[in-house]
Design a protein around this motif. Structure first.
Motif, short mmCIF file in Angstrom:
data_model
loop_
_atom_site.label_atom_id
_atom_site.label_comp_id
_atom_site.label_asym_id
_atom_site.label_seq_id
_atom_site.Cartn_x
_atom_site.Cartn_y
_atom_site.Cartn_z
N PRO A 160 10.82 -13.94 -3.21
CA PRO A 160 9.69 -13.73 -3.70
C PRO A 160 9.81 -12.40 -4.64
N PRO A 161 9.41 -12.47 -5.25
CA PRO A 161 8.53 -10.29 -6.18
C PRO A 161 8.07 -10.18 -5.48
N LEU A 162 8.58 -8.78 -6.05
CA LEU A 162 7.53 -7.73 -4.85
C LEU A 162 6.51 -8.25 -4.98
N GLY A 163 4.86 -8.16 -4.01
CA GLY A 163 4.23 -8.66 -4.10
C GLY A 163 2.99 -10.16 -4.14
N VAL A 164 3.90 -11.04 -3.97
CA VAL A 164 3.98 -12.01 -4.32
C VAL A 164 3.77 -13.04 -3.44
N SER A 165 3.94 -12.72 -2.12
CA SER A 165 3.92 -13.33 -0.42
C SER A 165 4.00 -11.95 0.29
N ASP A 166 3.72 -12.33 1.66
CA ASP A 166 3.84 -11.41 2.59
C ASP A 166 5.41 -11.92 3.44
N PRO A 167 6.09 -11.27 3.18
CA PRO A 167 7.78 -12.01 4.17
C PRO A 167 7.47 -11.39 5.47
N SER A 168 6.97 -10.89 6.13
CA SER A 168 6.93 -11.19 7.26
C SER A 168 6.68 -12.40 8.06
N THR A 169 5.79 -12.80 7.63
CA THR A 169 4.59 -13.91 7.64
C THR A 169 5.22 -16.18 6.97
N THR A 170 6.16 -15.55 5.91
CA THR A 170 6.68 -16.78 5.02
C THR A 170 8.87 -16.70 5.48
N PHE A 171 8.90 -18.24 5.23
CA PHE A 171 9.94 -18.00 5.65
C PHE A 171 10.66 -18.94 3.88
N GLU A 172 10.29 -17.54 2.91
CA GLU A 172 11.19 -18.20 1.66
C GLU A 172 12.01 -17.49 0.99
N SER A 173 12.73 -16.50 2.14
CA SER A 173 13.92 -16.01 1.14
C SER A 173 15.17 -16.92 1.01
N VAL A 174 15.93 -16.90 0.09
CA VAL A 174 16.98 -17.58 0.11
C VAL A 174 18.21 -16.53 -0.07
N LEU A 175 19.17 -17.66 0.11
CA LEU A 175 21.26 -17.49 0.07
C LEU A 175 21.14 -17.80 -1.33
N MET A 176 21.83 -17.15 -2.58
CA MET A 176 21.95 -18.12 -4.12
C MET A 176 23.48 -17.62 -3.75
N ALA A 177 24.72 -17.91 -4.99
CA ALA A 177 25.88 -18.22 -4.90
C ALA A 177 25.50 -17.51 -6.55
N ALA A 178 26.98 -17.34 -7.51
CA ALA A 178 27.28 -18.29 -8.66
C ALA A 178 28.66 -17.87 -9.15
N ARG A 179 29.33 -18.47 -9.06
CA ARG A 179 31.05 -18.21 -9.61
C ARG A 179 31.09 -17.11 -10.84
N VAL A 180 32.25 -16.15 -10.87
CA VAL A 180 32.01 -14.75 -12.14
C VAL A 180 33.46 -14.63 -12.10
N ASP A 181 33.56 -14.19 -12.99
CA ASP A 181 34.93 -14.00 -13.67
C ASP A 181 35.79 -12.91 -12.33
N ALA A 182 35.57 -11.95 -12.39
CA ALA A 182 36.65 -10.99 -12.25
C ALA A 182 36.41 -10.59 -10.36
N PRO A 183 37.04 -10.92 -8.95
CA PRO A 183 36.71 -10.77 -7.93
C PRO A 183 36.61 -9.07 -7.45
N ALA A 184 36.32 -9.48 -6.49
CA ALA A 184 35.41 -8.06 -5.56
C ALA A 184 36.24 -6.95 -5.60
N ALA A 185 36.34 -6.15 -6.10
CA ALA A 185 37.63 -4.33 -5.82
C ALA A 185 37.82 -4.44 -4.54
N SER A 186 38.84 -4.42 -4.10
CA SER A 186 39.28 -4.40 -3.01
C SER A 186 39.84 -2.83 -2.11
#
Length: 313
Positions: free
Chosen positions: A275-301
């Protein structure tokens, strides 16, 4: 119009994900308030790797496959060799604020950012620098002055490092060279991207209100563009080497705090979202997630001696 891509959910139920690094065909990430480093697979399944006292943050890997982990409150770098956690470096005498994100070089040096403000008090923000840590654990301060140095990455051709100055709304680049003793040297400072007008104040709450972007975690692709997580918006931005905003990945009602490029072909952008800064207390909640998107350029090596990681599952 800036091209916008959607992000999809990979995994959920975390306190506050940060410091993602793709390594040995998996994503390693810190979950702040559970004090745990996790490995997350491409299908979203995940396992704990180790527990880190003092809240883990930045991650990096050495040539032998061992993992370096920033302990934010401990102001230390810990080292996990696959079975045991030891102290690699202590630098509490160099900084007042919490330690934060980290870049580990192929030669085994590390650069660590820090909050700059004393014990995370928004009213005590001051300029600081990067903690530079040698392979043997010696530490000093470089690259002063910086405002809340956060995400740190190499440029795609490895001749610069780029630092997110979160509450200045700025990406700052430094020329990167190695001295005769093998130590990294930063010089030739320049602004890569300034979001809005550079603030003349040191004020966390005001910056969060007035700046369009608060750059946080960073990732670099093979075309030299920088993916920037922004702590006060709902997208990660792709920034060209000349500072132009090229595209965005939309994360809905959440904010993206850190990013990493990875996946089987290096073309998946992983986003640590909460959640955006100040919306909830991350020390007491479990609202964090991992998301993903496909992109055109790969990671630099980046060239690194081959190793057989102890962490591959």
């Amino acid at each position: 119009m800036i091209k916008t891509r959607p992000a999809t959910l990979v995994a959920s139920g975390f306190t506050f994900l940060e410091g993602p690094r793709w390594h040995a065909s998996g994503l390693y990430v810190s979950d702040f308030y559970s004090e745990t480093v996790l490995r997350i697979e491409e299908d979203g399944s995940h396992v704990p790797v180790c527990s880190v006292p003092g809240r883990p943050s930045g991650l990096g890997f050495l040539a032998d496959g061992s993992m370096l982990i920033v302990s934010m409150l401990g102001r230390t770098i810990m080292r996990w060799d696959g079975t045991r956690l030891t102290t690699h470096a202590e630098f509490g005498h160099l900084i007042d604020g919490y330690a934060n994100d980290m870049l580990v070089t192929p030669e085994g040096w590390a650069f660590v950012g820090n909050f700059g403000n004393t014990d995370a008090d928004p009213g005590s923000l001051r300029t600081t620098g990067l903690v530079r840590v040698s392979p043997s654990g010696g530490a000093d301060i470089v690259a002063r002055p910086l405002v809340f140095p956060n995400g740190i990455v190499f440029s795609s051709n490895h001749d610069q490092i780029i630092v997110a100055e979160t509450f200045a709304g700025r990406l700052t680049a430094f020329d990167y060279t190695v001295d005769a003793r093998g130590g990294p040297v930063l010089g030739g400072r320049r602004v890569l991207k300034q979001f809005n007008v550079a603030p003349e104040y040191l004020d966390i709450e005001r910056a969060a209100r007035e700046l369009d972007a608060l750059p946080d975690g960073l990732a670099v692709d093979a075309e030299g563009a920088v993916w920037v997580a922004s702590a006060n918006s709902h997208a990660a931005l792709r920034i060209a080497p000349d500072g132009e905003i090229l595209e965005a990945v939309d994360v809905g009602e959440l904010s993206a705090y850190a990013v990493a490029l990875g996946g089987h072909d290096g073309q998946t952008l992983y986003l640590c979202c909460s959640p955006p800064l100040g919306v909830s207390d991350p020390s007491t909640t479990f609202e964090s997630v991992l998301m993903a998107a496909r992109v055109d350029a790969p990671a630099a090596s980046f060239e690194r001696k081959p190793c057989h990681s102890q962490f591959a599952l």
